[in-house]
Design a protein around this motif. Structure first.
Motif, short mmCIF file in Angstrom:
data_model
loop_
_atom_site.label_atom_id
_atom_site.label_comp_id
_atom_site.label_asym_id
_atom_site.label_seq_id
_atom_site.Cartn_x
_atom_site.Cartn_y
_atom_site.Cartn_z
N LEU A 1 0.70 -1.34 -0.01
CA LEU A 1 -0.02 -0.16 -0.15
C LEU A 1 0.81 1.34 -0.11
O LEU A 1 0.43 2.24 -0.32
N LYS A 2 2.11 1.03 0.26
CA LYS A 2 2.98 2.25 0.12
C LYS A 2 3.12 2.96 -0.89
O LYS A 2 3.20 4.32 -0.94
N ILE A 3 2.83 2.31 -2.11
CA ILE A 3 2.95 2.85 -3.56
C ILE A 3 1.85 4.01 -3.57
O ILE A 3 1.81 4.79 -4.49
N PHE A 4 0.66 3.85 -2.48
CA PHE A 4 -0.34 4.92 -2.89
C PHE A 4 -0.16 6.01 -1.94
O PHE A 4 -1.26 7.01 -2.27
N PHE A 5 0.59 5.94 -1.22
CA PHE A 5 1.06 7.01 -0.19
C PHE A 5 0.93 8.56 -0.84
O PHE A 5 0.30 9.60 -0.39
N PRO A 6 1.88 8.83 -1.81
CA PRO A 6 1.92 9.92 -2.55
C PRO A 6 0.59 10.62 -2.90
O PRO A 6 0.28 11.72 -2.56
N LEU A 7 -0.25 9.80 -3.63
CA LEU A 7 -1.46 10.01 -3.95
C LEU A 7 -2.44 10.45 -2.90
O LEU A 7 -3.08 11.29 -2.90
N LEU A 8 -2.37 9.81 -1.82
CA LEU A 8 -2.95 10.21 -0.28
C LEU A 8 -2.64 11.58 0.05
O LEU A 8 -3.55 12.36 0.28
N LEU A 9 -1.40 11.68 0.19
CA LEU A 9 -0.86 13.10 0.55
C LEU A 9 -1.30 14.21 -0.31
O LEU A 9 -1.84 15.18 -0.08
N PHE A 10 -1.08 14.01 -1.81
CA PHE A 10 -1.30 15.11 -2.54
C PHE A 10 -3.02 15.46 -2.54
O PHE A 10 -3.52 16.15 -2.83
N GLY A 11 -3.74 14.06 -2.56
CA GLY A 11 -5.02 14.17 -2.59
C GLY A 11 -5.62 15.00 -1.37
O GLY A 11 -6.56 15.70 -1.35
N ASN A 12 -5.12 14.93 0.03
CA ASN A 12 -5.52 15.56 1.04
C ASN A 12 -5.38 17.14 0.83
O ASN A 12 -6.05 18.10 1.21
N ILE A 13 -4.07 17.65 0.26
CA ILE A 13 -3.66 18.86 0.09
C ILE A 13 -4.83 19.38 -1.21
O ILE A 13 -5.27 20.55 -0.84
N GLU A 14 -5.17 18.70 -2.23
CA GLU A 14 -6.12 19.11 -2.97
C GLU A 14 -7.40 19.28 -2.39
O GLU A 14 -8.33 20.43 -2.88
N ASN A 15 -7.94 18.51 -1.35
CA ASN A 15 -9.13 18.61 -0.43
C ASN A 15 -8.81 19.97 0.23
O ASN A 15 -9.91 20.83 0.26
#
Length: 93
Positions: free
Chosen positions: A5-19
């Motif tokens: 699941l670590k490969i999805f971490f950047p998407l999670l991080l930048f998704g929260n910034i976009e929120n």
């Protein structure tokens, strides 16, 4: 954290910034904060369910998902900045 699941971490991080950017747009557009909060919670719940039940299926498409998600975040960020420019210019005049 699960190594798969670590490969999805950047998407999670930048998704929260976009929120945060989208929330700022909602405030500027004078959207009802309670309605925005309820819709945001519904969206988070939907993504939690999709993530919980769709992860095993999505693992083989992780690179494509990361690319599409990153591209969407980038496009929404550019859109938010472009919409804010006229207000910034008016502020300084």
């Amino acid at each position: 954290m699960d190594p798969e699941l670590k490969i999805f971490f950047p998407l999670l991080l930048f998704g929260n910034i976009e929120n945060l950017i989208l929330a700022a747009q909602g405030v500027e557009a004078h959207v009802d904060p309670l309605g925005l909060a309820i819709l945001s919670l519904i969206a988070v719940l939907c993504w939690l369910l999709i993530g919980t039940f769709g992860t095993r299926f999505a693992m083989k498409y992780a690179r494509v998902i990361n690319f599409i998600g990153g591209l969407a975040i980038f496009i929404l960020g550019v859109q938010a900045m472009m919409e804010a420019i006229p207000g910034m210019i008016a502020f300084f005049h």
